[in-house]
Design an enzyme around this catalytic site. Structure first.
Site, PDB file in Angstrom:
ATOM      1  N   SER A 658      31.272  23.441  41.237  1.00 28.92           N
ATOM      2  CA  SER A 658      31.398  23.744  42.661  1.00 28.92           C
ATOM      3  C   SER A 658      32.840  23.565  43.164  1.00 28.92           C
ATOM      4  O   SER A 658      33.140  23.930  44.286  1.00 28.92           O
ATOM      5  CB  SER A 658      30.453  22.868  43.479  1.00 28.92           C
ATOM      6  OG  SER A 658      30.891  21.535  43.453  1.00 28.92           O
ATOM      7  N   LYS A 701      27.894  17.936  51.643  1.00 22.93           N
ATOM      8  CA  LYS A 701      29.342  18.086  51.461  1.00 22.93           C
ATOM      9  C   LYS A 701      30.035  18.272  52.815  1.00 22.93           C
ATOM     10  O   LYS A 701      31.048  17.626  53.111  1.00 22.93           O
ATOM     11  CB  LYS A 701      29.623  19.280  50.554  1.00 22.93           C
ATOM     12  CG  LYS A 701      29.327  18.971  49.085  1.00 22.93           C
ATOM     13  CD  LYS A 701      29.488  20.207  48.231  1.00 22.93           C
ATOM     14  CE  LYS A 701      29.289  19.858  46.755  1.00 22.93           C
ATOM     15  NZ  LYS A 701      29.259  21.049  45.916  1.00 22.93           N
TER      16      LYS A 701
END
Lengths: 827, 279
Positions: A658, A701
């Site tokens: 990611s 996140k």
């Protein structure tokens, strides 16, 4: 350059007004299984098909409520099925090491046990009474007198023969003595001395002649004794049989249609007859028992003797309606296939059929047995034994000690019981796939897989059903009713659990936890109905309870122990985002990623990998970005680049791809020498064509970076760049959404690395024109120029040097290009 | 030291060299204890038996081997001495257990004469019904029994069924011998406050029952009744075969004891037999 998302797009909050109910009290709990059509079809098929091997494997993640679903479904099906037989173990009178299994109609085993128990108690009275009867005494005494007479007759014959010969036959302390007599008196030595030789010889001959009749007489004695014993035994048999017969007939009448039971009762009768003496002794009439069959060695009767007539009910279905549905939570070998217990007696371990205990297979026989696959597989021998039982179609009780030949205690071998049931294994997909791959028998024995989904579709049609599912959980947990606002908040959290706006979670255990905790806080607040704030508090309190590590990490960032910039700009430096999973709690945290470049042939060095702190997927991400750079820039030249990428202040390892978009952007920033806005953070994986792909944990996140920015004060320009594909997964915290609504925080969705670069740098990325060039002043132009420069320099270094140049260089003390390359700055 | 109302005051245990078992001594000791009297034992060394050991031509039949062998010199004498020692030991053990004074002497002679002479000093002879059996069922009538039955004293025959002080079986027909038997039985039973079973003939049954009941109050004994029909030795023997336990008490001179019936009744009795003689 893509625009930031609106607040509305950041969270799909449920409007309580959309519900038609005020509280869950108005809703009916679910009476059917929802959202699991595929699994239900499989279960229905698995139950319906009555062929060997069609057992079920209910596959799905933990805590999706598989067990409740399966149990509910099986119980519904089982109610319509016939109740299976009872099973019991009885003594095998021919070989007590091999107890016999008896199958009886449901509810009959306990009756048989009680009847037999009463039967034995009655016999303890009836048999001694029979032996005390006048009839028995008379007949026995007649036999004894008859044989006494027979004995005397034999001896009398010898006595007469002796008397005729004037020989006295006298009992001596040691036996019988023979001596001549006269006038009824034994001769004394003087009288005998006066006899002539001929007379003495005659007497000796006469006495010798008596030897044979005496021998015959005493040879007849044991024969007569044997005959007498046999006649008394026969009499005892008759008397006992008479006492037993009518009692056992009463029991047999109720089991006429069960030949095995009748055969057992016959065996019991025969054994009682053979052991009549024990019954007499048990009543305290030791004298009567003398000479009776089965007279034990000692005067005391072992109370355990009568256990042989007991009925050990293994499975009792007297209270079962339909087929049984059994869940064995602890599938040890013994709990699964049953066990044989032992008792210590005088230092030895002994056992018999009364110590056989049933296992789950016995209890579920004729119905359904639910087992947890993981627990089953982690219990020694359980899995192998289950397969053996299913393959053989019968249950054989065997201990682990016996299997390993570790135990030499005398044990028993109970008759095997035929097995006819459906096994339902509950397990995670990984277990199913591992078993499918590595256990050849598995696919033969578990042909049906019920694949449970871990989420429901978040559609209007499903909302009421889902609310009813929540009502089911509320009622099952005996909680306060939830009002519509609370239900809407639970829906929000359900979406959050799935990480997808279009899905609702099927993890009923997690939902139940949330409902229970919300109910608790409602109670604390003195409310009868759970409200939205109770659900919110439940969520917040849980995060508070488990959030210590997260808070410490954020504190370290705010105090600049961990270096994360949330303002300014920097070349080759970017804020990546990582997700940490600690138990059930996950949270996001920004990570500084830096890149450095220089001319060289080293390629891109992933420092995490070199330091063995990077996982395989992370390494793959770095290799992909290498491929992206190779294909995008300087297509006509070999790339001459040495670069390194690192997660700064990361000591615990990195995995996942990611961060590959962030790493690419940092690298491009370094190559283009264009600074990146540090007010932004970015997440997303990259493919070789520069497309930004979806990642996991997008909400955590974003919230992780938001929390840092908020702690330092929101500048109004801060935000997070996410993959466009993750927009549908957004279910951000209300405070994040609120900040976005006020324009204090921004979420930018991107589809390509170029879009991300434009947001991060504020410059045009630039597309290659028809002439093959990037527009001057664009990011990509700058990157390509740097790479071309590296390439040209490298080419210069590789050219052969002109003669004299080396010497001149040496002479002048100047460094050659080659030598200086190592010291030259990257640009 | 005897009890004032004890039916017997001098008890003589007539023993023979073919051995009496422990149960015999225990029963005799219990009776002596019940009566509160001393137990005197007399071991009769049968003259014929002792002579046999001295005759070179005499033979011993070994039951186990089935062969005739001469007696080893002095072997029979040794066996008799050994038997005497064992008898003394058994008698002491049985009496000491109950704390009864006891004595034992041995006399060599013809059993009938020895017992006849010894009986002068006793009012009850206690004898074993049979000598030690040669096999389980091959029992030889004891020499002392024959002698005792012909004596003038009361005789208690102990046999395999044992002796019970709690169960008494008394045939009662109203005759003098039966009255004597009833009186003795009541006195023996009354010592333990037990009951007797009166065996009555069918004829005159009710009157006989009343007679028995009338005799009870003094003794404190309860009675139960069984009718014997016909009132013969055979019928009595048949009845005795059905009775589990008890001591049969008969008056000498009873019509039930004619001819060989004494042997039949002794054989049929479930336990001991007490033959009551004298006034």
């Amino acid at each position: 350059m893509p625009n930031a998302l609106s607040a509305k797009e950041l969270r799909r909050a449920f409007d309580p007004a959309r519900f038609s109910f005020k509280t869950t009290k108005e809703l009916k709990p679910l009476d059917k299984i929802v959202g699991q059509d595929r699994a239900v079809a499989a279960i229905r098929f698995g139950i319906g098909i009555e062929k060997k091997g069609y057992n079920l494997f209910a596959m799905g993640p933990e805590q999706t409520g598989k067990y409740q679903v399966i149990r509910q479904f099986l119980e519904q099906a089982a109610q319509k099925e016939p109740t299976p037989s009872d099973w019991c173990y009885v003594n095998n009178f021919a070989d007590d090491k091999k107890p016999e299994a008896l199958e009886l109609p449901a509810g009959k085993a306990v009756t048989l046990r009680e009847r037999m128990s009463g039967f034995i108690e009655e016999l303890k009275v009836a048999i001694p009474a029979a032996f005390e009867s006048d009839d028995y005494r008379t007949r026995r005494k007649a036999i004894e007198e008859h044989f006494k007479e027979e004995h005397e007759k034999v001896f009398r014959g010898v006595q007469e023969a002796a008397r005729e010969r004037e020989i006295a036959l006298i009992r001596t302390p040691m036996g019988l003595g023979l001596a001549p007599m006269k006038n009824g008196e034994v001769l004394n030595p003087e009288q005998f001395g006066r006899l002539d030789e001929k007379e003495r010889e005659r007497i000796e001959n006469e006495m010798q002649e008596l030897q044979e009749p005496l021998q015959e007489a005493f040879a007849r004695v044991p024969q007569l004794e044997k005959e007498e014993r046999e006649q008394i035994r026969q009499l005892n048999r008759e008397v006992t049989t008479l006492a037993v017969r009518h009692l056992i007939k009463e029991i047999a009448r109720d089991y006429e249609s069960l030949p095995e039971v009748i055969a057992h009762l016959d065996a019991v009768r025969d054994d009682v007859v053979e052991n009549a003496a024990t019954f007499v002794l048990s009543s305290g009439q030791a004298g009567e028992a003398q000479g009776m069959p089965g007279m034990p060695g000692g005067p005391m009767v072992d109370p355990a003797f009568f256990h042989r007539y007991e009925v050990n009910v293994l499975v009792d279905h007297s209270k079962t309606e339909g087929a049984p549905v059994v869940f064995e939570d602890h599938p040890t070998l013994a709990n699964l296939i049953g066990r044989i217990e032992h008792q210590a007696q005088f230092g030895a371990l002994i056992t018999d059929f009364t110590l056989i205990r049933p296992g789950a297979l016995h209890l579920a026989n004729g119905g359904y047995l639910i087992l947890d696959a993981r627990k089953l597989l982690t219990q020694p021998f359980s899995w192998e034994s289950l397969k053996r039982a299913l393959n053989a179609g019968c249950i054989r009780i065997e201990s682990a000690g016996e299997m390993l030949s570790l135990v030499s205690t005398v044990s028993i071998e109970p008759e095997r019981i035929p097995l006819n049931l459906k096994i339902v294994l509950l397990g995670e997909p990984m277990i199913y796939y591992l078993l499918s791959s590595y256990d050849q028998e598995f696919s033969k024995l578990f042909k049906v897989v019920a694949d449970f989904d871990d989420r429901f579709e978040n559609t209007e049609d499903n909302h009421e059903t889902y609310a009813r599912l929540l009502t089911t959980l509320i009622e099952r947990n005996e909680l306060r009713p939830f009002d519509a606002g609370a239900v809407a908040r639970v829906f929000d959290e359900s979406i959050r659990m799935t990480g997808d706006q279009e899905k609702l979670t099927a993890f009923t255990e997690d939902l139940s936890d949330l409902l229970r905790e919300a109910d608790h806080w409602a109670g604390e607040a003195g409310r009868d109905t759970v409200a939205a704030e109770d659900v919110t508090r439940a969520v917040e309190e849980e995060i508070f309870r488990v959030g210590r590590i997260r808070d410490r990490m954020q504190e370290q960032i705010v105090r600049e122990t961990l270096l994360i910039d949330t303002s300014g700009s920097a070349v080759g430096q970017i804020n990546g985002l990582a997700v940490y999973q600690l138990g059930q709690f996950s949270f996001g945290k920004p990570n500084r990623i830096t890149a450095s470049v220089r001319m060289g042939r080293g390629g891109i060095v992933d420092i995490e990998r070199e330091a063995k702190l990077g996982g395989n997927i992370h390494s793959k991400g770095v290799l992909i970005l290498t491929g992206y750079l190779n294909s995008k820039y300087v297509p006509n030249h070999p790339i001459t680049l040495s670069a390194s990428i690192v997660f700064e202040q990361s000591y615990g390892g990195v995995d996942g791809d990611s961060a590959s978009t962030a790493e690419t952007c940092a690298l491009i920033s370094a190559l283009a020498d264009i600074p990146i806005n540090q007010e932004l953070a970015i997440t997303g994986s990259l493919n070789q064509h520069g497309h930004v792909q979806a990642i996991g944990g997008v909400n955590e996140k974003i919230e992780g970076f938001f929390d840092i920015c908020k702690a330092r004060g929101l500048s109004g320009k801060q935000g997070v760049i996410i993959p466009q594909a993750n927009v549908k997964h957004l279910m951000l915290r209300p405070d994040v959404v609120e900040a976005a609504g006020k324009g204090e925080f921004h979420i930018y969705p991107v589809s390509t690395a170029d879009e991300a670069l434009e947001i991060l740098t504020g410059k045009e990325a630039g597309e290659r024109s028809k002439s093959g060039k990037f527009p001057r002043g664009s990011i990509n132009y700058a990157v390509e120029k740097t790479l071309e420069k590296f390439s040209e320099r490298a080419r210069d270094f590789n050219r052969p040097e002109k003669p004299g140049a080396k010497a001149a260089g040496k002479k002048s003390g100047k460094k050659s290009k080659h030598e200086s390359a190592g010291e030259e700055p990257a640009r | 030291m005897s009890e004032p109302h004890a039916p017997f005051r001098r008890l003589l245990l007539a023993l023979e060299t073919t051995g009496q078992d422990e149960a015999f001594f225990r029963s005799a000791a219990e009776l002596a204890a019940n009566l509160g009297i001393e137990l005197s034992g007399l071991l009769v060394e049968d003259e014929d038996l002792m002579r046999m050991g001295e005759l070179p031509v005499a033979r011993q039949f070994n039951v186990l081997e089935g062969s005739l062998r001469p007696f080893a010199p002095g072997s029979l004498e040794r066996e008799v001495r050994s038997e005497l020692a064992q008898t003394r030991e058994r008698l002491s053990r049985a009496c000491e257990r109950l704390g009864i004074p006891h004595s034992l002497r041995s006399v060599r002679g013809r059993p009938g004469l020895v017992i006849e002479e010894a009986a002068e000093e006793a009012d009850l002879l206690v004898v074993a019904g049979n000598a030690r059996p040669l096999s389980r069922r091959l029992e030889i009538r004891s020499t002392t029994l024959g002698a005792a039955l012909t004596s003038r004293r009361s005789v208690l025959v102990l046999q395999r069924g044992g002796f019970s002080t709690s169960d008494w079986l008394v045939p009662y027909d109203g005759s003098e011998p039966s009255k004597r038997a009833l009186t003795v039985a009541l006195r023996l039973a009354g010592r333990d406050g037990r009951e007797i079973t009166a065996l009555l003939p069918a004829e005159n049954n009710e009157a006989l029952r009343k007679e028995v009941l009338a005799a009870l109050p003094e003794s404190g004994v309860r009675a139960q009744f069984i009718t014997i029909s016909p009132s013969t030795a055979d019928a009595l023997a048949a009845l005795l075969r059905r009775v589990p336990r008890g001591t049969l008490v008969l008056g000498a001179g009873s019509s039930l004891l004619d001819g060989e019936s004494a042997d039949r009744l002794i054989a049929a009795a479930p336990g001991a037999v007490l033959l009551v003689r004298g006034g």
